[in-house]
Design a protein around this motif. Structure first.
Motif, PDB file in Angstrom:
ATOM      1  N   ARG A 214      -4.301   4.694   7.250  1.00  0.00           N
ATOM      2  CA  ARG A 214      -2.903   4.613   7.688  1.00  0.00           C
ATOM      3  C   ARG A 214      -2.374   3.193   7.547  1.00  0.00           C
ATOM      4  NH1 ARG A 214      -0.590   5.803  13.828  1.00  0.00           N
ATOM      5  NH2 ARG A 214       1.457   4.867  13.493  1.00  0.00           N
ATOM      6  N   ARG A 215      -3.166   2.214   7.957  1.00  0.00           N
ATOM      7  CA  ARG A 215      -2.710   0.820   7.859  1.00  0.00           C
ATOM      8  C   ARG A 215      -2.553   0.389   6.408  1.00  0.00           C
ATOM      9  NH1 ARG A 215      -6.116   0.269  12.482  1.00  0.00           N
ATOM     10  NH2 ARG A 215      -7.903  -0.283  11.180  1.00  0.00           N
ATOM     11  N   GLU A 218       0.722   2.054   5.127  1.00  0.00           N
ATOM     12  CA  GLU A 218       1.951   1.446   5.655  1.00  0.00           C
ATOM     13  C   GLU A 218       2.283   0.125   4.967  1.00  0.00           C
ATOM     14  OE1 GLU A 218       2.016   3.186  10.248  1.00  0.00           O
ATOM     15  OE2 GLU A 218       1.213   1.190   9.826  1.00  0.00           O
TER      16      GLU A 218
END
Length: 276
Positions: A214-215, A218
């Protein structure tokens, strides 16, 4: 005889050329209205299928999904990401045709910057497509009886979606400029496309990913292209809007520099070795 100084408007030549290319791209898209209508119909068909999928998932009452978003918001998310994706023209193919087909020599003799004009024209194509697909999406929501996003959500999605489309244009420009070194740009385009699926969160928001992935997503240009606009359909938020805006500004600068760098390297190669 006193010489006449050049008009001040000449200093704005590249910007004026970019604006004219944008206007030309928009006019070309409007002139090809049957194709535009076909794209809108494809968007409707795609959303009917995908909304059925997400409605089925929601009906299973998956706990994690239920906690993250209200019912129906994931359909709006996918509608936003597909709205952006279907607005992007195949700029990589134009670069491939011009570079591999020998048309680049003619463009290099012209005083107007080819790279800036081509990208600006592509943005004009995308702008009209976004307007048509956006209107189609809102009409589809009305007909289906689903609730519209809030005005705040629509405003945030509109701004982030427009900047996300420009980000997508630059990503495909990078793929297309690979034609200086490869006969076909399809492998580069497929890499960009698949990363849009995964890191951009085309079919599912990256908030559902494991924390590390996810990081990474993003912070990627693919999230700047799709995710930050789409997430406003799930959780409209000023803080998320500003975060997305910051990531988009960063990647617009970096991708623009990347395009300029590849262009200069490619032109230098052509002048030195020709098209291999």
């Amino acid at each position: 005889m006193r010489s006449t100084p050049p008009p001040a408007v000449a200093e704005r030549g590249p910007l004026a050329a970019a604006a004219e290319a944008f206007r030309l791209g928009a006019a070309q898209t409007l002139a090809g209205w049957p194709v535009l209508i076909g794209r809108c119909l494809f968007y409707v068909l795609l959303m009917v299928v995908l909304s059925g999928l997400w409605d089925k998932v929601a009906a299973e009452r998956v706990a994690d999904l239920a906690r993250q978003a209200p019912v129906g918001s994931f359909v709006l998310y996918v509608g936003a990401t597909e709205w952006i994706t279907l607005s992007i023209p195949a700029l990589h193919l134009k670069f491939e045709d011009d570079i591999r087909g020998g048309a680049l020599d003619v463009h290099l003799l012209r005083p107007k910057p080819y790279l800036l004009q081509t990208i600006s024209q592509c943005c004009g194509w995308a702008f009209v497509r976004m307007l048509a697909l956006g209107a189609t999406g809102l009409a589809l929501l009305t007909v289906s009886g689903r609730a519209w996003p809030s005005p705040e959500s629509l405003a945030f999605m509109g701004v982030l979606g427009a900047l996300g489309a420009v980000t997508g244009v630059l990503l495909y420009a990078l793929a297309g400029l690979g034609a200086f070194w490869a006969r076909r740009v399809l492998p580069f385009q497929l890499i960009v496309q698949k990363l849009m699926f995964v890191l951009g969160g085309l079919f599912a928001p990256i908030t559902l990913y494991p924390p590390v992935l996810r990081r990474v997503g993003e912070a990627s240009p693919f999230a700047a292209h799709l995710y930050w606009a789409g997430v406003q359909a799930i959780r409209p938020s000023l803080s998320l809007f500003l975060t997305g805006l910051a990531w988009q500004a960063l990647w617009l600068i970096l991708l623009s520099l990347g395009c300029v760098g590849l262009w200069r390297a490619g032109v230098a190669k052509v002048l030195r070795e020709g098209i291999g």
